[in-house]
Design a protein around this motif. Structure first.
Motif, PDB file in Angstrom:
ATOM      1  N   PHE A  44      19.990 -69.660  12.146  1.00  0.00           N
ATOM      2  CA  PHE A  44      19.693 -69.482  13.568  1.00  0.00           C
ATOM      3  C   PHE A  44      20.899 -69.914  14.382  1.00  0.00           C
ATOM      4  CE2 PHE A  44      17.656 -71.223  17.554  1.00  0.00           C
ATOM      5  CZ  PHE A  44      17.330 -69.985  18.091  1.00  0.00           C
ATOM      6  N   THR A  45      21.423 -68.994  15.184  1.00  0.00           N
ATOM      7  CA  THR A  45      22.526 -69.314  16.092  1.00  0.00           C
ATOM      8  C   THR A  45      21.967 -69.655  17.462  1.00  0.00           C
ATOM      9  OG1 THR A  45      24.103 -67.894  14.934  1.00  0.00           O
ATOM     10  CG2 THR A  45      24.596 -68.427  17.225  1.00  0.00           C
ATOM     11  N   LEU A  46      22.287 -70.829  17.944  1.00  0.00           N
ATOM     12  CA  LEU A  46      21.896 -71.252  19.283  1.00  0.00           C
ATOM     13  C   LEU A  46      23.144 -71.523  20.100  1.00  0.00           C
ATOM     14  CD1 LEU A  46      21.040 -74.992  19.198  1.00  0.00           C
ATOM     15  CD2 LEU A  46      20.984 -73.739  17.057  1.00  0.00           C
ATOM     16  N   HIS A  47      22.965 -71.693  21.399  1.00  0.00           N
ATOM     17  CA  HIS A  47      24.103 -71.843  22.301  1.00  0.00           C
ATOM     18  C   HIS A  47      23.957 -73.086  23.168  1.00  0.00           C
ATOM     19  CE1 HIS A  47      24.402 -67.597  21.158  1.00  0.00           C
ATOM     20  NE2 HIS A  47      25.696 -67.725  21.404  1.00  0.00           N
ATOM     21  N   GLY A  48      25.080 -73.752  23.395  1.00  0.00           N
ATOM     22  CA  GLY A  48      25.064 -74.939  24.240  1.00  0.00           C
ATOM     23  C   GLY A  48      24.531 -74.651  25.624  1.00  0.00           C
ATOM     24  N   GLU A  49      24.781 -73.423  26.119  1.00  0.00           N
ATOM     25  CA  GLU A  49      24.382 -73.071  27.474  1.00  0.00           C
ATOM     26  C   GLU A  49      22.895 -72.758  27.592  1.00  0.00           C
ATOM     27  OE1 GLU A  49      28.474 -72.440  26.489  1.00  0.00           O
ATOM     28  OE2 GLU A  49      26.682 -71.481  25.648  1.00  0.00           O
ATOM     29  N   MET A  50      22.229 -72.384  26.506  1.00  0.00           N
ATOM     30  CA  MET A  50      20.826 -71.995  26.570  1.00  0.00           C
ATOM     31  C   MET A  50      19.927 -73.041  25.934  1.00  0.00           C
ATOM     32  SD  MET A  50      18.953 -68.378  25.829  1.00  0.00           S
ATOM     33  CE  MET A  50      19.515 -67.846  27.456  1.00  0.00           C
ATOM     34  N   GLU A  51      19.975 -73.148  24.592  1.00  0.00           N
ATOM     35  CA  GLU A  51      19.122 -74.142  23.931  1.00  0.00           C
ATOM     36  C   GLU A  51      19.515 -75.568  24.303  1.00  0.00           C
ATOM     37  OE1 GLU A  51      18.873 -70.496  21.266  1.00  0.00           O
ATOM     38  OE2 GLU A  51      20.377 -71.475  22.542  1.00  0.00           O
ATOM     39  N   GLY A  52      20.771 -75.764  24.716  1.00  0.00           N
ATOM     40  CA  GLY A  52      21.206 -77.095  25.098  1.00  0.00           C
ATOM     41  C   GLY A  52      20.887 -77.458  26.526  1.00  0.00           C
ATOM     42  N   MET A  53      20.404 -76.460  27.302  1.00  0.00           N
ATOM     43  CA  MET A  53      20.127 -76.730  28.714  1.00  0.00           C
ATOM     44  C   MET A  53      18.757 -76.180  29.119  1.00  0.00           C
ATOM     45  SD  MET A  53      24.041 -76.104  30.080  1.00  0.00           S
ATOM     46  CE  MET A  53      23.581 -76.207  31.797  1.00  0.00           C
ATOM     47  N   GLY A  54      18.717 -74.976  29.700  1.00  0.00           N
ATOM     48  CA  GLY A  54      17.463 -74.472  30.249  1.00  0.00           C
ATOM     49  C   GLY A  54      16.359 -74.278  29.240  1.00  0.00           C
ATOM     50  N   GLN A  55      16.712 -73.972  27.991  1.00  0.00           N
ATOM     51  CA  GLN A  55      15.703 -73.743  26.950  1.00  0.00           C
ATOM     52  C   GLN A  55      15.648 -74.901  25.947  1.00  0.00           C
ATOM     53  OE1 GLN A  55      13.610 -71.168  27.213  1.00  0.00           O
ATOM     54  NE2 GLN A  55      14.716 -70.571  29.072  1.00  0.00           N
ATOM     55  N   LEU A  56      16.104 -76.069  26.365  1.00  0.00           N
ATOM     56  CA  LEU A  56      16.096 -77.221  25.460  1.00  0.00           C
ATOM     57  C   LEU A  56      14.680 -77.563  25.004  1.00  0.00           C
ATOM     58  CD1 LEU A  56      17.790 -79.501  24.129  1.00  0.00           C
ATOM     59  CD2 LEU A  56      17.374 -80.867  26.178  1.00  0.00           C
ATOM     60  N   GLY A  57      13.711 -77.466  25.904  1.00  0.00           N
ATOM     61  CA  GLY A  57      12.333 -77.780  25.541  1.00  0.00           C
ATOM     62  C   GLY A  57      11.774 -76.809  24.521  1.00  0.00           C
ATOM     63  N   VAL A  58      12.104 -75.533  24.667  1.00  0.00           N
ATOM     64  CA  VAL A  58      11.640 -74.532  23.701  1.00  0.00           C
ATOM     65  C   VAL A  58      12.283 -74.785  22.342  1.00  0.00           C
ATOM     66  CG1 VAL A  58      11.573 -72.069  23.141  1.00  0.00           C
ATOM     67  CG2 VAL A  58      11.269 -72.824  25.510  1.00  0.00           C
ATOM     68  N   PHE A  59      13.578 -75.093  22.342  1.00  0.00           N
ATOM     69  CA  PHE A  59      14.248 -75.373  21.074  1.00  0.00           C
ATOM     70  C   PHE A  59      13.669 -76.629  20.435  1.00  0.00           C
ATOM     71  CE2 PHE A  59      17.926 -77.297  18.754  1.00  0.00           C
ATOM     72  CZ  PHE A  59      17.893 -76.410  17.690  1.00  0.00           C
ATOM     73  N   ARG A  60      13.364 -77.644  21.234  1.00  0.00           N
ATOM     74  CA  ARG A  60      12.739 -78.854  20.699  1.00  0.00           C
ATOM     75  C   ARG A  60      11.421 -78.510  20.004  1.00  0.00           C
ATOM     76  NH1 ARG A  60      12.372 -84.392  21.808  1.00  0.00           N
ATOM     77  NH2 ARG A  60      13.893 -84.255  23.513  1.00  0.00           N
ATOM     78  N   GLU A  61      10.602 -77.690  20.650  1.00  0.00           N
ATOM     79  CA  GLU A  61       9.312 -77.315  20.057  1.00  0.00           C
ATOM     80  C   GLU A  61       9.512 -76.531  18.762  1.00  0.00           C
ATOM     81  OE1 GLU A  61       5.226 -74.818  21.119  1.00  0.00           O
ATOM     82  OE2 GLU A  61       6.671 -75.301  22.716  1.00  0.00           O
ATOM     83  N   PHE A  62      10.422 -75.568  18.791  1.00  0.00           N
ATOM     84  CA  PHE A  62      10.705 -74.770  17.598  1.00  0.00           C
ATOM     85  C   PHE A  62      11.172 -75.646  16.447  1.00  0.00           C
ATOM     86  CE2 PHE A  62      14.338 -72.533  15.416  1.00  0.00           C
ATOM     87  CZ  PHE A  62      13.560 -71.770  14.552  1.00  0.00           C
ATOM     88  N   LEU A  63      12.143 -76.514  16.709  1.00  0.00           N
ATOM     89  CA  LEU A  63      12.727 -77.332  15.648  1.00  0.00           C
ATOM     90  C   LEU A  63      11.725 -78.371  15.142  1.00  0.00           C
ATOM     91  CD1 LEU A  63      15.356 -77.648  14.112  1.00  0.00           C
ATOM     92  CD2 LEU A  63      16.125 -79.272  15.848  1.00  0.00           C
ATOM     93  N   THR A  64      10.987 -78.984  16.044  1.00  0.00           N
ATOM     94  CA  THR A  64       9.996 -79.989  15.641  1.00  0.00           C
ATOM     95  C   THR A  64       8.921 -79.370  14.768  1.00  0.00           C
ATOM     96  OG1 THR A  64      10.396 -81.278  17.659  1.00  0.00           O
ATOM     97  CG2 THR A  64       8.338 -81.694  16.478  1.00  0.00           C
TER      98      THR A  64
END
Length: 304
Positions: A232-252
């Motif tokens: 999975f490729t993620l981006h500092g600008e998206m998963e690291g900022m505005g979509q951080l909560g979504v990425f947290r849920e996905f990864l958790t």
């Protein structure tokens, strides 16, 4: 029972993604005891020049779906045009050092992300070599270690870029989209540096499509995980900022379901280049993304 493995690859494209997104991701990964591979754009942020992509089919629709202005910010969208292009890593070298110090796999994304992504086929090989040298030299200066991997911006490659990477004798590259690790073939030339392709769609490719936002988006990505290796490729600008909560849920949720989360260096260490399949690489369109990307072509077995 086969295990699901999730290789985490973080592309850092812009100054904002580096200075704001990367620290957020480092905090989340430390909280969850997960390591990832970070690929850093080392030189200038010329994001404003990327607006020439407005003429590519699908670009404006992607900008709308992903709320690009709020994701990247107006300053980012003007860097290199109305605003000077700031140097990314040199603006705060401690962030790169912090990622390496915390035990993450760190490598080079590019010297100038936009120049590579938008102009690669037109760049002289001497320019490619010089930009690689600048990026890798700066990485070594700021971390005290040589970079052992790189990932091409926008999954853009040419025969020349693969050749220059080959000369660096890297452990692996992650320049392509595909299904499993392989040795790339461009035309008749086979390269010996293993490719670990991104196997999953990126968040910005699916965000907003069919109502995929928030928990629904996290659920969708979870549903795409298969037995064996997923990247999975993620981006500092998206998963690291505005979509951080979504990425947290996905990864958790992935971790709680027994998915093994690893950096790509862990995947590379288990590869034997002598037994890896050789696959052609071609530039192909991909749903949710403007333009074409380097794609692993899986050739069918000949009929018996």
């Amino acid at each position: 029972m086969a295990v699901k493995i999730l290789g985490l690859k973080v592309d850092v494209d812009t100054l904002r993604g580096y200075r704001e997104g990367v620290p957020n991701l480092l905090g989340l990964l430390e909280e969850l005891s997960v390591k990832a591979s970070f690929f850093f754009s080392m030189g200038p942020d010329n994001s404003g020049k990327a607006l020439v992509r407005v003429f590519r089919p699908g670009f404006l629709e992607k900008m709308r779906r992903t709320s690009a202005v709020s994701t990247y910010g107006w300053r980012t969208l003007l860097y290199g045009t109305l605003l000077p292009a700031p140097l990314i890593v040199e603006s705060a070298p401690g962030i790169l050092r912090d990622a390496a110090r915390k035990g993450h796999d760190c490598g080079v994304h590019a010297w100038d992300h936009v120049k590579w992504q938008d102009r690669l086929p037109k760049l002289p090989v001497t320019t490619l070599e010089a930009d690689f040298r600048r990026a890798f030299d700066l990485f070594s200066q700021r971390t005290g270690k040589a970079a052992r991997a790189c990932a091409a911006p926008g999954w853009q490659v040419t025969e020349e870029s693969l050749r220059v990477q080959e000369e660096l004798k890297l452990d692996y590259c992650s320049d392509t989209r595909g299904a499993f690790p392989f040795l790339p073939r461009w035309g008749n030339k086979v390269f010996r540096t293993p490719q670990i392709p991104s196997t999953l769609p990126t968040m910005d490719e699916v965000l907003g499509r069919g109502g995929l936002e928030g928990s629904r988006l996290a659920e969708h990505l979870l549903g795409l995980l298969r037995e064996g290796l997923n990247v999975f490729t993620l981006h500092g600008e998206m998963e690291g900022m505005g979509q951080l909560g979504v990425f947290r849920e996905f990864l958790t949720r992935a971790r709680d379901q027994g998915v093994r989360c690893v950096p790509l260096s862990t995947v590379a260490q288990a590869l034997d280049p002598e037994t890896l399949p050789v696959c052609p690489v071609r530039m192909c369109p991909i749903e949710g993304r403007a333009g074409r990307v380097a794609t692993q072509i899986i050739e069918e077995e000949p009929a018996a």
